[in-house]
Design an enzyme around this catalytic site. Structure first.
Site, PDB file in Angstrom:
ATOM      1  CB  ALA A  32     -42.798  75.525  95.583  1.00  0.00           C
ATOM      2  CG  LEU A  33     -41.827  72.818 101.246  1.00  0.00           C
ATOM      3  CD1 LEU A  33     -41.140  72.361 102.526  1.00  0.00           C
ATOM      4  CD2 LEU A  33     -42.610  71.668 100.626  1.00  0.00           C
ATOM      5  CG  HIS A  37     -46.191  71.386 100.935  1.00  0.00           C
ATOM      6  ND1 HIS A  37     -46.076  72.498 100.137  1.00  0.00           N
ATOM      7  CD2 HIS A  37     -46.364  70.339 100.087  1.00  0.00           C
ATOM      8  CE1 HIS A  37     -46.151  72.143  98.870  1.00  0.00           C
ATOM      9  NE2 HIS A  37     -46.331  70.842  98.804  1.00  0.00           N
ATOM     10  CD  GLN A 150     -59.173  64.092 101.983  1.00  0.00           C
ATOM     11  OE1 GLN A 150     -60.027  64.971 101.993  1.00  0.00           O
ATOM     12  NE2 GLN A 150     -59.292  62.986 102.693  1.00  0.00           N
ATOM     13  NE  ARG A 186     -52.903  78.175 103.066  1.00  0.00           N
ATOM     14  CZ  ARG A 186     -52.529  79.438 102.976  1.00  0.00           C
ATOM     15  NH1 ARG A 186     -51.647  79.786 102.050  1.00  0.00           N
ATOM     16  NH2 ARG A 186     -53.019  80.358 103.782  1.00  0.00           N
TER      17      ARG A 186
END
Length: 282
Positions: A32-33, A37, A150, A186
């Site tokens: 589910a990029l 990513h 992070q 995101r």
């Protein structure tokens, strides 16, 4: 773009690459990029000759079976997106059987206090699942460097400890959080939000920003009470936890000390979708 479904085929390609003296980077994902990513991949490309993106929805890190079932998937869409970024990437997309064999169970790890607080407290067995699949990927791919966002800061610290404890020769690199225009971190889970929830979820980051402002002059207890009050009054979000902790040990603090780095962490629900975020406070 080379797509590897079998670990032996990938390992053959990796051996050939390393025999040429080239560096290998790994970006582990659950698919589910999104742009977050892609930013990890771009960071990896800056310092590695070849980058492997793994796409695998790891069943052992879900303590809630419904969460696993609802997790967004779309391998071909992910591959198409990566191809627009760089057609020379390698993708490792194994099945659960390819990684786990017949027994899809977690190895047990001792991450100490890192694995007992926040996500470890509210998601039983989660970090054993994370540690299991990351250890597998590191041993299969044997990257020189691995890149993690992070946003999952606690996971990042757990993986650093895993790498040290298991003596895995991989440099773990944490990369900055990428955010949507409204500040929402995101995440693949954002795709499960309806438009109203997605708009209101920006409140999570706004609250973190305000807590950072308050951190300069107010006590930890004051900030914690303030955050809890903000969410109690919010019509679309339900707070699971808010904590201020030392950045390295993740130990919850009651008062600030000079020379220490601190972060604030939030987990909240928008409907049935669980969202997490964090911010450096100093």
């Amino acid at each position: 773009m080379q797509i590897f479904k079998k670990k032996e085929a990938l390992q053959t390609a990796v051996s050939k690459l390393k025999s040429q003296g080239k560096t290998l980077g790994l970006v582990p994902t659950m698919g589910a990029l999104h742009e977050g990513h892609l930013s990890l991949v771009q960071n990896a490309e800056k310092i590695c000759d070849q980058v492997v993106v793994s796409i695998f929805v790891n069943p052992t890190q879900f303590n809630n079976p419904q969460d696993l079932e609802k997790y967004p998937r779309g391998l071909q869409k992910d591959i198409d997106l990566l191809e627009t970024l760089n057609p020379n990437l390698w993708v490792f997309a194994p099945t659960a059987y390819e990684l786990y064999g017949e027994n899809v169970i977690s190895e047990e790890f001792d991450f100490g206090s890192l694995g007992e607080v926040m996500e470890g407290k509210f998601r039983a067995g989660h970090f054993d699942g994370v540690g299991t699949v990351v250890k597998m990927l590191f041993e299969i791919v044997k990257p020189h460097k691995a890149f993690f966002g992070q946003k999952d800061y606690q996971q990042l610290q757990v993986i650093r400890k895993l790498t040290k404890d298991e003596n895995l020769p991989v440099e773990v690199i944490g990369c900055p959080i990428l955010r949507e225009a409204n500040g929402l971190a995101r995440s693949s889970r954002n795709e499960l939000l309806n438009p109203t929830q997605r708009e209101n979820a920006a409140f999570i980051h706004q609250t973190l920003l305000k807590s950072r402002d308050l951190f300069g002059t107010k006590s930890v207890n004051y900030i914690t009470d303030w955050v809890n009050a903000q969410f109690e009054n919010h019509p679309f979000l339900k707070l699971e936890y808010f904590e201020i902790a030392e950045a390295s040990s993740l130990k919850k603090i009651n008062r600030k000390r000079k020379g220490q780095d601190y972060r604030a962490f939030i987990a909240a629900y928008a409907g049935e979708v669980r969202l997490i975020d964090n911010i450096a406070l100093n």
